[in-house]
Design a protein around this motif. Structure first.
Motif, PDB file in Angstrom:
ATOM      1  N   MET A 101       0.837  -1.194   0.000  1.00  0.00           N
ATOM      2  CA  MET A 101       0.000   0.000   0.000  1.00  0.00           C
ATOM      3  C   MET A 101       0.870   1.241   0.000  1.00  0.00           C
ATOM      4  O   MET A 101       1.829   1.335   0.774  1.00  0.00           O
ATOM      5  CB  MET A 101      -0.907   0.026   1.232  1.00  0.00           C
ATOM      6  CG  MET A 101      -1.907   1.176   1.207  1.00  0.00           C
ATOM      7  SD  MET A 101      -2.806   1.387   2.752  1.00  0.00           S
ATOM      8  CE  MET A 101      -1.546   2.098   3.784  1.00  0.00           C
ATOM      9  N   ASP A 102       0.539   2.173  -0.847  1.00  0.00           N
ATOM     10  CA  ASP A 102       1.207   3.462  -0.899  1.00  0.00           C
ATOM     11  C   ASP A 102       0.428   4.418   0.004  1.00  0.00           C
ATOM     12  O   ASP A 102      -0.620   4.951  -0.384  1.00  0.00           O
ATOM     13  CB  ASP A 102       1.239   3.969  -2.343  1.00  0.00           C
ATOM     14  CG  ASP A 102       2.004   5.264  -2.496  1.00  0.00           C
ATOM     15  OD1 ASP A 102       2.179   5.989  -1.498  1.00  0.00           O
ATOM     16  OD2 ASP A 102       2.411   5.563  -3.636  1.00  0.00           O
ATOM     17  N   ALA A 103       0.935   4.636   1.217  1.00  0.00           N
ATOM     18  CA  ALA A 103       0.219   5.465   2.183  1.00  0.00           C
ATOM     19  C   ALA A 103       0.067   6.896   1.693  1.00  0.00           C
ATOM     20  O   ALA A 103      -0.976   7.530   1.911  1.00  0.00           O
ATOM     21  CB  ALA A 103       0.930   5.435   3.532  1.00  0.00           C
ATOM     22  N   ASP A 104       1.087   7.429   1.023  1.00  0.00           N
ATOM     23  CA  ASP A 104       0.998   8.806   0.539  1.00  0.00           C
ATOM     24  C   ASP A 104      -0.106   8.958  -0.506  1.00  0.00           C
ATOM     25  O   ASP A 104      -0.822   9.967  -0.524  1.00  0.00           O
ATOM     26  CB  ASP A 104       2.338   9.246  -0.058  1.00  0.00           C
ATOM     27  CG  ASP A 104       3.396   9.466   1.016  1.00  0.00           C
ATOM     28  OD1 ASP A 104       3.054   9.408   2.217  1.00  0.00           O
ATOM     29  OD2 ASP A 104       4.567   9.695   0.647  1.00  0.00           O
ATOM     30  N   THR A 145     -14.737  -8.148  -2.592  1.00  0.00           N
ATOM     31  CA  THR A 145     -13.602  -9.001  -2.251  1.00  0.00           C
ATOM     32  C   THR A 145     -12.795  -8.305  -1.170  1.00  0.00           C
ATOM     33  O   THR A 145     -12.475  -7.123  -1.301  1.00  0.00           O
ATOM     34  CB  THR A 145     -12.713  -9.249  -3.473  1.00  0.00           C
ATOM     35  OG1 THR A 145     -13.489  -9.865  -4.505  1.00  0.00           O
ATOM     36  CG2 THR A 145     -11.534 -10.144  -3.124  1.00  0.00           C
ATOM     37  N   LEU A 146     -12.444  -9.034  -0.099  1.00  0.00           N
ATOM     38  CA  LEU A 146     -11.758  -8.416   1.023  1.00  0.00           C
ATOM     39  C   LEU A 146     -10.245  -8.532   0.961  1.00  0.00           C
ATOM     40  O   LEU A 146      -9.572  -8.186   1.933  1.00  0.00           O
ATOM     41  CB  LEU A 146     -12.269  -9.005   2.349  1.00  0.00           C
ATOM     42  CG  LEU A 146     -13.741  -8.742   2.667  1.00  0.00           C
ATOM     43  CD1 LEU A 146     -14.072  -9.195   4.085  1.00  0.00           C
ATOM     44  CD2 LEU A 146     -14.088  -7.268   2.488  1.00  0.00           C
ATOM     45  N   CYS A 157     -18.789  -1.283   4.984  1.00  0.00           N
ATOM     46  CA  CYS A 157     -17.902  -1.249   6.152  1.00  0.00           C
ATOM     47  C   CYS A 157     -16.700  -2.168   6.041  1.00  0.00           C
ATOM     48  O   CYS A 157     -15.584  -1.792   6.425  1.00  0.00           O
ATOM     49  CB  CYS A 157     -18.691  -1.563   7.415  1.00  0.00           C
ATOM     50  SG  CYS A 157     -19.278  -3.284   7.536  1.00  0.00           S
ATOM     51  N   PHE A 158     -16.886  -3.399   5.530  1.00  0.00           N
ATOM     52  CA  PHE A 158     -15.772  -4.334   5.463  1.00  0.00           C
ATOM     53  C   PHE A 158     -14.661  -3.796   4.564  1.00  0.00           C
ATOM     54  O   PHE A 158     -13.486  -4.039   4.807  1.00  0.00           O
ATOM     55  CB  PHE A 158     -16.257  -5.685   4.938  1.00  0.00           C
ATOM     56  CG  PHE A 158     -17.382  -6.282   5.739  1.00  0.00           C
ATOM     57  CD1 PHE A 158     -17.184  -6.709   7.039  1.00  0.00           C
ATOM     58  CD2 PHE A 158     -18.651  -6.406   5.205  1.00  0.00           C
ATOM     59  CE1 PHE A 158     -18.219  -7.250   7.782  1.00  0.00           C
ATOM     60  CE2 PHE A 158     -19.692  -6.940   5.926  1.00  0.00           C
ATOM     61  CZ  PHE A 158     -19.483  -7.366   7.231  1.00  0.00           C
ATOM     62  N   GLU A 159     -15.047  -3.070   3.539  1.00  0.00           N
ATOM     63  CA  GLU A 159     -14.077  -2.500   2.620  1.00  0.00           C
ATOM     64  C   GLU A 159     -13.460  -1.222   3.191  1.00  0.00           C
ATOM     65  O   GLU A 159     -12.238  -1.063   3.222  1.00  0.00           O
ATOM     66  CB  GLU A 159     -14.750  -2.198   1.280  1.00  0.00           C
ATOM     67  CG  GLU A 159     -15.370  -3.422   0.619  1.00  0.00           C
ATOM     68  CD  GLU A 159     -16.241  -3.049  -0.555  1.00  0.00           C
ATOM     69  OE1 GLU A 159     -15.790  -3.229  -1.697  1.00  0.00           O
ATOM     70  OE2 GLU A 159     -17.373  -2.560  -0.329  1.00  0.00           O
ATOM     71  N   LEU A 195      -9.726  -1.348   4.783  1.00  0.00           N
ATOM     72  CA  LEU A 195      -8.546  -0.701   4.215  1.00  0.00           C
ATOM     73  C   LEU A 195      -8.038   0.411   5.126  1.00  0.00           C
ATOM     74  O   LEU A 195      -6.820   0.604   5.249  1.00  0.00           O
ATOM     75  CB  LEU A 195      -8.866  -0.145   2.827  1.00  0.00           C
ATOM     76  CG  LEU A 195      -7.656   0.380   2.057  1.00  0.00           C
ATOM     77  CD1 LEU A 195      -6.668  -0.747   1.745  1.00  0.00           C
ATOM     78  CD2 LEU A 195      -8.078   1.071   0.767  1.00  0.00           C
ATOM     79  N   PHE A 196      -8.939   1.154   5.778  1.00  0.00           N
ATOM     80  CA  PHE A 196      -8.519   2.235   6.665  1.00  0.00           C
ATOM     81  C   PHE A 196      -7.633   1.712   7.792  1.00  0.00           C
ATOM     82  O   PHE A 196      -6.709   2.406   8.242  1.00  0.00           O
ATOM     83  CB  PHE A 196      -9.757   2.934   7.226  1.00  0.00           C
ATOM     84  CG  PHE A 196      -9.471   4.200   7.978  1.00  0.00           C
ATOM     85  CD1 PHE A 196      -8.746   5.224   7.402  1.00  0.00           C
ATOM     86  CD2 PHE A 196      -9.959   4.382   9.270  1.00  0.00           C
ATOM     87  CE1 PHE A 196      -8.486   6.409   8.094  1.00  0.00           C
ATOM     88  CE2 PHE A 196      -9.711   5.549   9.967  1.00  0.00           C
ATOM     89  CZ  PHE A 196      -8.972   6.567   9.381  1.00  0.00           C
TER      90      PHE A 196
END
Length: 267
Positions: free
Chosen positions: A1-4, A58-59, A77-79, A83-84
């Motif tokens: 994951m690219d946090a920026d 898809t999770l 919510c699951f998505e 991801l958050f």
């Protein structure tokens, strides 16, 4: 994951989130809920394309990142909270995934784990940090110790002890100008893996009785309140008051893009 890149998706710069703190958590949560919509189009599909359903939920985290960050979609919510959580973790927050039960109009919370939320620990105090709800949306971290927090549009939130033997806490909200608390969801502060939610996620996107397999819904927090789009109407909520406008079939996609920044394309 690219946090920026994720931060850019929600309108923040890395300098806005320099260290784990309550102020940074509040900045992240508010930016997320006013930028990334709650939407069920992956389940229902486009209401006007003739298909019976969407592309499915898809999770897997790479899929969620691609959908929410790269394709600038929303989710349920699951998505969204799924991801958050990874963003909070990348920013060095002490964060746990928590299973909850949204409370229906009948007061029941079922099925189990029908909501994914997150809890962070800051200086020994636990806070709900939830970006995965429809209307009303939680905009700021909520202490799990019972303190009432009121957001900038007048919604008050609190966590109280649950009177149920199977859950420890109950999250409640109070609408602007109202004296009565309404139940939002039950939960126990027990860390879970993302895979824990897969069975309920599959059920909610396929069962005829699921609240997500009917008409599509897209909603988001705004500076004044909330906005919600259904297949034929757009509802604005300001100061707890609702106004509704009809939306013609030929205008629906334009409204979706204008109000939510969302161009729906099933992939």
């Amino acid at each position: 994951m690219d946090a920026d890149r994720y931060l850019a998706r929600i309108g923040l710069d890395p300098t806005d989130v320099d260290r784990p703190s309550l102020a940074v958590a509040e900045r992240l949560q508010r930016a997320h809920v006013t930028t990334v919509p709650f939407e069920t189009l992956s389940v229902t599909g486009d209401p006007y394309d003739g298909a019976d359903d969407g592309e499915g939920v898809t999770l897997a985290l790479p899929h969620l990142y691609g959908k929410i960050v790269e394709r600038e979609r929303g989710g349920f919510c699951f998505e969204l909270n799924g991801l958050f959580h990874t963003l909070l973790d990348a920013l060095r927050f002490d964060v746990d995934r928590i299973a909850a039960r949204m409370v229906g109009d009948d007061g029941a919370g079922r099925p189990p784990a029908n909501h994914h939320t997150n809890v962070i620990d800051l200086d020994g105090r636990r806070y709900l940090v939830d970006v995965g709800m429809g209307v009303p949306t939680m905009r700021r971290p909520l202490p799990v110790d019972g303190e009432v927090r009121t957001d900038e549009v007048g919604y008050a939130w609190r966590v109280v002890e649950s009177d149920r033997p199977d859950e420890t806490y109950l999250t409640q909200y109070r609408e602007p100008g109202d004296d009565d608390w309404q139940d939002r969801y039950l939960f126990s502060d027990v860390p879970r893996e993302l895979s824990y939610f897969e069975a309920t996620c599959d059920y909610l996107q396929s069962a005829p009785e699921s609240p997500f397999t009917g008409d599509p819904v897209v909603s988001m927090a705004t500076d004044e309140g909330h906005v919600k789009l259904r297949a034929d109407s757009l509802t604005r909520i300001v100061d707890g008051n609702e106004s509704e406008d009809s939306v013609a079939k030929e205008d629906w996609h334009d409204v979706l893009e204008r109000e939510f920044g969302l161009r729906y394309r099933a992939n």
